[in-house]
Design a protein around this motif. Structure first.
Motif, PDB file in Angstrom:
ATOM      1  N   ARG A  25       0.821  -1.208   0.000  1.00 53.50           N
ATOM      2  CA  ARG A  25       0.000   0.000   0.000  1.00 53.50           C
ATOM      3  C   ARG A  25       0.858   1.262   0.000  1.00 53.50           C
ATOM      4  NH1 ARG A  25      -4.663  -2.059   4.353  1.00 53.50           N
ATOM      5  NH2 ARG A  25      -5.015  -4.048   3.287  1.00 53.50           N
ATOM      6  N   THR A  60      -2.210   7.388   3.499  1.00 52.04           N
ATOM      7  CA  THR A  60      -2.200   5.923   3.543  1.00 52.04           C
ATOM      8  C   THR A  60      -1.803   5.419   4.923  1.00 52.04           C
ATOM      9  OG1 THR A  60      -1.622   5.822   1.186  1.00 52.04           O
ATOM     10  CG2 THR A  60      -1.246   3.838   2.487  1.00 52.04           C
ATOM     11  N   LEU A 123      -6.113   3.569  -0.555  1.00 48.27           N
ATOM     12  CA  LEU A 123      -5.084   2.525  -0.551  1.00 48.27           C
ATOM     13  C   LEU A 123      -4.869   1.987   0.860  1.00 48.27           C
ATOM     14  CD1 LEU A 123      -2.401   3.982  -2.988  1.00 48.27           C
ATOM     15  CD2 LEU A 123      -3.696   1.861  -3.278  1.00 48.27           C
ATOM     16  N   TYR A 128      -7.947  -1.232  -3.617  1.00 49.65           N
ATOM     17  CA  TYR A 128      -6.991  -1.079  -4.702  1.00 49.65           C
ATOM     18  C   TYR A 128      -7.672  -0.696  -6.024  1.00 49.65           C
ATOM     19  CZ  TYR A 128      -4.091  -3.675  -1.387  1.00 49.65           C
ATOM     20  OH  TYR A 128      -3.422  -4.090  -0.265  1.00 49.65           O
TER      21      TYR A 128
END
Length: 238
Positions: A25, A60, A123, A128
């Motif tokens: 990620r 993220t 993410l 995805y």
């Protein structure tokens, strides 16, 4: 329950939070942020390559932190992710500013920063497919749509110009000329940023009324014609 197609291809490990999925990620987040940042910096915008990477990576990381906290400490809301969105929005507004021609600049870059933070959050939670699809659309909007936007803008009935006259006494002559061409003035404002330049500078909003101009002339052609006037020092669309 909706399953992510890319996650299904990669395997169960990509959905859960583990060492391998964390690295994946973060790596994808870095790549997407770098691509959008490169697109913005290549056009010399205020927020560039490193800024977009940092926004994407941070978002993220924050989303993964929220997932960890909710799963291990019983917290019911993604608190840090909400704070992240608000913080990026506040930072993004600082890329906005007024140019010397009274034009707001940095608006697209501001929204691109905010959108990149959302990609990072996507993410971080393991979406995805959704994230990659959104990334493609965002990149398409940033890189390809400006040409279409210019085409449509160049043929609209309304536009605004930045006008520099050699003398303030020439303003009346300019107004008379554009009226003869079939243009009307919607608004006119003197630009004080050029007060000591020796020029008389104005921002003027115009509307095309003449049917001939509407059918055969673009803004570029009209401005090129006005540039030939002896008393016009410089003119351009804003």
């Amino acid at each position: 329950m909706i399953k992510d197609p890319i996650a299904q291809l990669l395997g169960e490990w990509s959905v859960s939070l583990n060492l391998y999925s964390i690295f994946l990620r973060l790596a994808v987040s870095l790549l997407l942020g770098a691509i959008i940042g490169w697109e913005r910096s290549s056009k010399r915008h205020s927020a560039g390559f490193r800024t977009f990477i940092m926004v994407s990576l941070t978002s993220t990381m924050i989303m993964m932190l929220d997932i960890f906290i909710t799963r291990n400490y019983g917290v019911k809301i993604f608190l840090f992710s909400a704070i992240s969105i608000i913080s990026v929005a506040r930072i993004a507004t600082r890329t906005l500013y007024f140019s010397s021609r009274n034009q707001i600049t940095g608006l697209t870059t501001s929204f691109a920063l905010w959108a990149t933070s959302i990609l990072g959050l996507g993410l971080g939670i393991g979406f995805y497919t959704v994230t990659l699809c959104a990334f493609i659309l965002i990149l398409f909007c940033l890189s390809s749509l400006p040409a279409l936007e210019f085409y449509l803008k160049n043929r609209s009935n309304h536009f605004e110009i930045h006008l520099e006259l050699k003398n303030s006494l020439n303003l009346q002559n300019f107004v008379t000329t554009i009226r003869k061409l079939g243009l009307t003035i919607d608004a006119i404002e003197m630009n004080n940023a050029y007060a000591n330049s020796g020029l008389s500078v104005y921002s003027i909003a115009l509307t095309i009324k003449s049917n001939e101009l509407k059918q055969y002339k673009t803004h570029t052609e009209i401005i090129q014609a006005l540039q030939t006037l002896d008393y016009v020092y410089h003119i351009e669309e804003i």
